[in-house]
Structures are given as C-alpha cells and as structure tokens.
Design an enzyme around this catalytic site. Structure first.
Site, short mmCIF file in Angstrom:
data_model
loop_
_atom_site.label_atom_id
_atom_site.label_comp_id
_atom_site.label_asym_id
_atom_site.label_seq_id
_atom_site.Cartn_x
_atom_site.Cartn_y
_atom_site.Cartn_z
N THR A 108 49.66 43.50 47.21
CA THR A 108 50.53 44.59 47.65
C THR A 108 49.67 45.87 47.69
OG1 THR A 108 51.23 44.85 45.33
CG2 THR A 108 52.74 43.67 46.80
N ALA A 180 46.63 42.36 31.30
CA ALA A 180 45.48 43.18 31.67
C ALA A 180 44.29 42.25 31.85
CB ALA A 180 45.18 44.20 30.58
N GLU A 181 43.44 42.55 32.80
CA GLU A 181 42.27 41.70 33.03
C GLU A 181 41.32 41.80 31.84
OE1 GLU A 181 40.62 42.22 36.98
OE2 GLU A 181 42.64 42.28 37.80
N LEU A 237 56.22 49.91 37.45
CA LEU A 237 55.51 51.09 37.95
C LEU A 237 55.43 52.14 36.85
CD1 LEU A 237 57.01 51.49 41.56
CD2 LEU A 237 54.86 50.41 40.88
N CYS A 292 45.20 48.22 39.83
CA CYS A 292 46.62 48.55 39.64
C CYS A 292 46.95 50.03 39.46
CB CYS A 292 47.15 47.79 38.44
SG CYS A 292 47.10 46.01 38.69
N LYS A 355 36.04 47.25 34.04
CA LYS A 355 36.11 47.24 32.58
C LYS A 355 35.33 46.01 32.12
CE LYS A 355 40.05 45.59 30.70
NZ LYS A 355 41.47 45.24 30.44
N ARG A 362 37.55 45.91 41.81
CA ARG A 362 38.48 46.67 42.64
C ARG A 362 38.71 48.06 42.04
NH1 ARG A 362 43.19 42.28 43.31
NH2 ARG A 362 42.66 41.97 41.12
N1 LIG Z 1 45.31 42.04 38.73
C1 LIG Z 1 46.11 42.35 37.72
O1 LIG Z 1 45.69 42.52 36.60
C2 LIG Z 1 47.59 42.49 37.96
C3 LIG Z 1 48.45 42.56 36.85
C4 LIG Z 1 49.82 42.69 37.08
C5 LIG Z 1 50.32 42.73 38.38
N2 LIG Z 1 49.46 42.66 39.43
C6 LIG Z 1 50.05 42.63 40.78
O2 LIG Z 1 50.10 41.27 41.21
C7 LIG Z 1 49.87 41.18 42.62
C8 LIG Z 1 48.69 40.28 42.90
O3 LIG Z 1 47.56 40.85 42.30
P1 LIG Z 1 46.21 40.02 42.11
O4 LIG Z 1 45.31 40.88 41.31
O5 LIG Z 1 46.50 38.64 41.64
O6 LIG Z 1 45.70 39.96 43.63
P2 LIG Z 1 44.64 38.98 44.26
O7 LIG Z 1 44.10 39.60 45.47
O8 LIG Z 1 43.68 38.51 43.21
O9 LIG Z 1 45.52 37.68 44.67
C9 LIG Z 1 46.47 37.69 45.69
C10 LIG Z 1 46.33 36.37 46.44
O10 LIG Z 1 47.44 36.24 47.35
C11 LIG Z 1 46.97 35.51 48.49
N3 LIG Z 1 47.94 35.67 49.57
C12 LIG Z 1 48.19 36.78 50.33
N4 LIG Z 1 49.21 36.54 51.19
C13 LIG Z 1 49.62 35.25 50.96
C14 LIG Z 1 50.65 34.44 51.50
N5 LIG Z 1 51.47 34.90 52.45
N6 LIG Z 1 50.78 33.18 51.04
C15 LIG Z 1 49.96 32.70 50.07
N7 LIG Z 1 48.97 33.43 49.49
C16 LIG Z 1 48.81 34.69 49.93
C17 LIG Z 1 45.59 36.10 48.75
O11 LIG Z 1 44.80 35.27 49.54
C18 LIG Z 1 45.07 36.27 47.30
O12 LIG Z 1 44.30 35.15 46.89
C19 LIG Z 1 49.70 42.62 43.10
O13 LIG Z 1 50.95 43.09 43.49
C20 LIG Z 1 49.26 43.35 41.84
O14 LIG Z 1 49.61 44.71 41.86
C21 LIG Z 1 48.12 42.53 39.25
O1 LIG Z 2 41.65 53.80 26.57
C1 LIG Z 2 41.37 53.38 27.70
C2 LIG Z 2 41.89 52.18 28.24
C3 LIG Z 2 41.53 51.79 29.52
N1 LIG Z 2 40.66 52.54 30.25
C4 LIG Z 2 40.32 52.12 31.63
O2 LIG Z 2 41.52 51.93 32.37
C5 LIG Z 2 41.34 50.93 33.36
C6 LIG Z 2 42.43 49.88 33.28
O3 LIG Z 2 42.29 49.14 32.09
P1 LIG Z 2 43.38 48.09 31.58
O4 LIG Z 2 44.71 48.69 31.65
O5 LIG Z 2 42.93 47.58 30.27
O6 LIG Z 2 43.19 46.90 32.64
P2 LIG Z 2 44.07 46.41 33.90
O7 LIG Z 2 43.70 45.00 34.11
O8 LIG Z 2 43.93 47.36 35.02
O9 LIG Z 2 45.58 46.39 33.36
C7 LIG Z 2 46.53 47.40 33.71
O10 LIG Z 2 47.08 47.13 34.98
C8 LIG Z 2 47.72 45.84 35.07
C9 LIG Z 2 48.14 45.66 36.52
O11 LIG Z 2 49.36 46.21 36.81
C10 LIG Z 2 48.88 45.81 34.09
O12 LIG Z 2 49.52 44.54 34.17
C11 LIG Z 2 48.36 46.04 32.67
O13 LIG Z 2 49.45 46.07 31.75
C12 LIG Z 2 47.63 47.37 32.65
O14 LIG Z 2 47.03 47.59 31.36
C13 LIG Z 2 39.93 50.36 33.13
O15 LIG Z 2 39.04 50.96 34.03
C14 LIG Z 2 39.62 50.78 31.71
O16 LIG Z 2 38.24 50.90 31.46
C15 LIG Z 2 40.15 53.72 29.74
O17 LIG Z 2 39.38 54.42 30.40
N2 LIG Z 2 40.52 54.10 28.48
#
Ligand SMILES: NC(=O)c1ccc[n+]([C@@H]2O[C@H](COP(=O)([O-])OP(=O)(O)OC[C@H]3O[C@@H](n4cnc5c(N)ncnc54)[C@H](O)[C@@H]3O)[C@@H](O)[C@H]2O)c1
Ligand SMILES: O=c1ccn([C@@H]2O[C@H](COP(=O)(O)OP(=O)(O)O[C@H]3O[C@H](CO)[C@@H](O)[C@H](O)[C@H]3O)[C@@H](O)[C@H]2O)c(=O)[nH]1
Length: 501
Positions: A108, A180-181, A237, A292, A355, A362
C-alpha cells in the site's frame, strides 16, 4: 475401563473428522505475509495456510533454502511447517477459491501521481486483490485486511466485493499487523495485542469469532481486542504515528543537547523513568526509516486534510519534518567538520539497512545520507552485513516512493548507477584510506570493531560520525579520532561549527 477409553477415543476421532480443516490463503508473500502466515501455520497445525504472490521469484525463494527476507528465527519457523500445512504458490486463483479466510497483505505505497500524490495511499494492489477475490470465489469468504490502509478502506473493498459477489457472502475484517522487522518472529509469538475489527452484525460477529479462534491457538484471550472496523484501521495508523512521534521528539531534543552540552542518552533515560512515559523507543538516531512510519503518517496527514482538519494534519506532518531535519543535520555535520568539503574524499558508511537485524532498505536514512554526501561529491564505500550491492545500487538509482511497489513493477530510473559509490564485504576494507566513517545502522558487530586498526588504516585527521550512538566517543577520542555522536556533548573540533549550514 479399557473399552470406555476406546469409545472416547473414537468419539474424538469422529469429532475431528467432522470439523472441517480451516483453509487460509494470504495474498502477498512479503515482510508481513511470509512471517505472519508461517507463525499461524506453526501454531495451528489444524489450519492449512497457503501464501500466494504475483512475484514468482519471491514464491520460488520462499520454497528454497534461501528465504527472500532476512529475519532472525524465520528459517526455523518456515522449515517446521513448510510442506506440512504451510505452502507458497503462484496459483492465486486456485488457493483463493479453496480458502475460508483470505488475508490481503499486499503493498500500500504512497501515491506518486495524481490526486493525493506524495501523501495518499496507493490502493491499486489492494483493489486488484479484491477484484481477484470477487472473480474467483465460489463459496463464502472472510476477507482480512492485513495491509495498513486508510480508514474506511474496508467500506470500499466491501463495495467491490458485494457488487461482484454473484450471491457469495463476504465478511470484511480489519486485522492490522504490529510486528517490527528484525523482531518479527518474537513479536508474532508474543504480541502486545491482536486487533480485530468487524461489522456489528451477526455475520460480522461470527467472522470476528472465527479469526479470533485462529489467534487463540497461542495468544491469550485478553490480548485479542475486538473493535469496529474503523477503529481497527485507525488504530494502526495512530500507533505508528505515536511511535514515530517519540523518535522525532527525542531527536529534536538531541539537537538541543548538542547546542547546550547535555547528553541525550542521559536525558532520555531520566525522561523515560517516568512511568507515564516509559523507557522504550527513546533512542536518538539519524532519523527513523523503514517502509511504514513515513508512509503511514503521510497517509494520516492526507486523511486529516480530506476531513477538513488542517491543524491536525500539520501536527503529524511536523513529525516527518523533524525526521528530515535530523537526516540533513547529520550530513551537514559531516561536511562542515571536514573543512566544509567532502569532494573526492572517501567516506566509509557502516550499515545501510533501516535498522539492525534486517536486510530491508526501504526508506532507510542511509539513502538520504548517501545522496547528501554525493551532492557534495564524496566517494562512498558502504558495508552492511545483510544488504547486497545490487540492492544498494537499485536504491540509489530509484525515485522516492518507487521502492514500495512489487519488485518486478518497480520503475528503474534512467539515472546511471553512481560511480562514486562502492560496496565492501567487511568494515575494515570499507574504512581503509577513508577520511571519515559514518555509522548509519546499529548492527551489533559495529560495537566490537577494532577501532585502533581502523584508525591506523585511515587518512588523518580521522573522523567518526555515529548516527546510532553505538560507539563510546571517549574511547575513540583516546585512539585519536574526532568523534561526532548524535545528541552527545560536542568534540572540541566541532564546537563552533554550524550544525545546519
Ligand atoms: N513491513 C512491515 O514491517 C509491516 C508491518 C506491519 C504492516 N505492514 C503493512 O503490510 C503491507 C505489506 O507490507 P510488506 O512489508 O509485507 O510489503 P512487501 O512489499 O514485502 O510485500 C507485499 C507483497 O504483495 C505482493 N502483491 C502485490 N499485489 C498483489 C496481488 N494483487 N496479489 C498477490 N500478491 C500481491 C507483492 O508482490 C509483494 O511480494 C503494507 O500495507 C504495509 O504497510 C508492514
Ligand atoms: O528508539 C528508536 C526506535 C526506532 N528507531 C528507528 O525507527 C525506525 C523504525 O523502527 P521499528 O519501529 O523498530 O521498525 P519497523 O519494522 O519499521 O516497525 C514499525 O512499523 C511497523 C509497520 O507498520 C509496525 O508494525 C511496528 O509496530 C512499528 O514499530 C528504524 O529506522 C529505527 O532505527 C529510532 O531511531 N529510535
């Protein structure tokens, strides 16, 4: 007694056979879809989970020994269930058709063109997923929003599904992901909460209950929160906006610390001791990155603007403005410390991921730092333990926001890969003959580097710019380095230099 026992066993067997195995299909095998579904499959052996994706290379990687994402603990979880009740496939139609619950975890990204460009969420992938579900479904389905989406997306999705339903009943749930990643597996094993939003109708409540039962395999019931659809969508959000706001708050204070001689680590510790504030997420840094925070706050800003709330929009926008300020402040410190020019100087960059413990780049602050230094004609040599040269080159050649589209659809910029950038396979070769070292990712291995060896191999005066506060500045000064650490008392060398040119 023996006979009775047998009877009981038979009854249980019959019960098990009569209960239909729940089938889950997840659209999107990315950072969320992959780990989340792998954990569901591990914790629910009675549920069949199939993860599908339009990018076949990603699916091939999920089916191989080399998974497409690096995440501590993920390999073991996948290996345990793959081929048993966890499958990865490109046959999207078949698996949607067979599923009871369809998770949608697709990209998204931020829109780059048209209405709301630079702010609004691009729901192209979501909409095409919804249309595909409507097209191929032959039985009732629960459709779960796993992606982070604008409030009221469920309503739009519902309209697409209902208008194309051919009499099939679809129930939409919002179940945002909070992992969180870098800590995804432990976050999924032990979530602070699981949030499920649904319609307040008998069918809606039944759908919520079905999804709740999946999570209840391992998540304590009091951590599974149920709300209405819009609260669940907005909570995601809001949670990201609050988290990012803490980082911008401590980063804003870090600038004041540098100006006054206070130490941001001491200030953050003292502030975080207040139980109402708490100690987590107060690490001053080069700025937040990742796919995110910025995307979701921009999305929130856009929603506020659309709802006639410009003051609220401006409040959240300032979180991003401080983040941008923090990144440019860091670059300006580097350039101004090195006699106001880095042209043709080798700068070693330690880390590139947004991180530690992830290979994800990204929206990493490293891209902004690179671009800032390249603008001043530096030669940059990058080392990151998890990011490939190919990824770094793609990141530096890509336009803003293009990184968040499926890999095979990412537009490549005509800009040639920058000749001033090289990539190294270890920290020592990256820093050899460098004028300055900047630390942009807090990888643990950077804490134990032999800085005496690094100092000996560098040009003099030798600088370290620590954007993550991972090194001890005093120890490095004793070796001979000129050290800048975010929010820490300034080196004498930098005292009278402007932080922002
Ligand atoms: N990365 C995170 O830590 C995190 C955490 C919470 C929420 N989110 C949210 O989750 C969503 C996905 O994030 P992500 O990091 O996994 O993205 P990503 O890019 O790693 O994965 C998304 C996948 O969806 C696939 N895709 C796109 N359109 C498709 C379709 N129509 N059918 C099947 N597959 C399709 C893409 O090829 C891709 O592999 C986003 O909305 C993001 O904001 C991400
Ligand atoms: O004290 C802190 C903590 C984090 N960071 C930075 O903030 C960014 C985001 O870190 P983190 O939140 O740990 O990782 P994300 O994987 O982006 O996770 C966030 O974004 C995800 C996607 O929506 C949510 O699901 C998680 O709850 C939310 O923590 C990174 O660049 C970190 O280095 C700082 O600079 N200081």
């Amino acid at each position: 007694m023996h006979i009775n026992q047998n009877k009981d066993n038979n009854k249980q067997t019959v019960k098990r056979v009569l209960v239909k195995m729940v089938k889950i299909c997840c659209l999107g095998a990315g950072y969320v879809g992959g780990p989340t579904m792998a954990v569901i499959a591990l914790k629910c052996p009675d549920v069949e989970v199939v993860v599908v994706d339009i990018t076949s290379a990603r699916i091939n990687a999920w089916n191989s020994e080399q998974l497409p994402i690096y995440e501590p603990g993920l390999d073991d979880v996948v290996k345990e269930s793959r081929g048993r009740n966890l499958f990865f496939s490109t046959d999207i139609e078949k698996h949607i058709g067979e599923a009871d619950i369809v998770f949608v975890s697709v990209n998204t990204p931020t829109k780059t063109q048209g209405l709301g460009a630079g702010k609004a969420a691009d729901l192209t992938y979501w909409e095409s997923a919804a249309r595909m579900i409507a097209d191929v479904a032959k039985s009732d389905k629960i459709v779960v929003e796993k992606s982070t989406v604008p409030v009221k997306t469920a309503e739009a999705i519902e309209k697409i599904l209902i208008h194309n339903s051919k009499g099939i009943n679809f129930q939409i749930l919002s179940n945002p992901e909070f992992l969180a990643e870098g800590t995804a597996i432990q976050d999924l094993f032990n979530p602070d909460r699981v949030l499920i939003g649904g319609r307040d109708t008998p069918e809606g409540k039944k759908a919520v209950q079905t999804l709740k039962e999946v999570y209840a395999h391992w998540v304590p019931e009091d951590r599974i929160l149920t709300t209405n659809l819009w609260s669940a969508e907005l909570s995601k959000l809001a949670a990201n906006a609050f988290l990012a706001q803490r980082i911008s708050s401590v980063n804003a204070i870090s600038a004041l610390c540098e100006a006054t001689g206070a130490n941001v680590s001491e200030v953050a510790y003292a502030v975080g001791k207040d139980a109402r504030i708490g100690p987590k997420f107060l690490n001053a840094s080069i700025g937040f990155g990742g796919s995110c925070f910025q995307k979701d706050i921009l999305n929130l800003v856009y929603i506020c603007e659309c709802n006639g709330l410009p003051e609220v929009a401006q409040y959240w926008k300032s979180v991003i403005q401080i983040n941008d300020y923090q990144k440019s402040r860091f670059v300006n410190r580097i350039v101004s410390s090195m006699f106001n020019t880095v042209a043709n100087k080798k700068i070693a960059m330690l880390g590139f991921a947004f991180k530690k413990d992830t290979g994800d780049t990204r929206e990493t602050p490293a891209i902004d730092v690179c671009n800032g230094l390249l603008g001043d004609k530096a030669n940059i040599c990058i080392y990151d333990p998890q990011v490939t040269q190919d990824q770094i080159e793609r990141d530096l050649a890509m336009n803003k926001f293009d990184w968040d589209h499926p890999t095979h659809l990412q537009p490549t910029s005509p800009m040639a890969v920058k000749k001033q950038v090289t990539v190294s396979s270890d920290a020592y070769s990256a820093t050899k003959d460098a004028h300055g070292v900047c630390i942009v990712t807090e990888w643990d291995e950077f804490k134990t580097l032999d800085f005496t060896r690094i100092y000996e191999g560098m040009q003099k005066p030798a600088f370290v710019f620590d954007g993550r506060n991972v090194v001890n500045p005093e120890k490095l000064r004793q070796i001979g380095f000129i050290v800048y650490s975010i929010g820490k008392p300034l080196d004498l060398w930098m005292k009278d230099m402007p932080a922002v040119a």
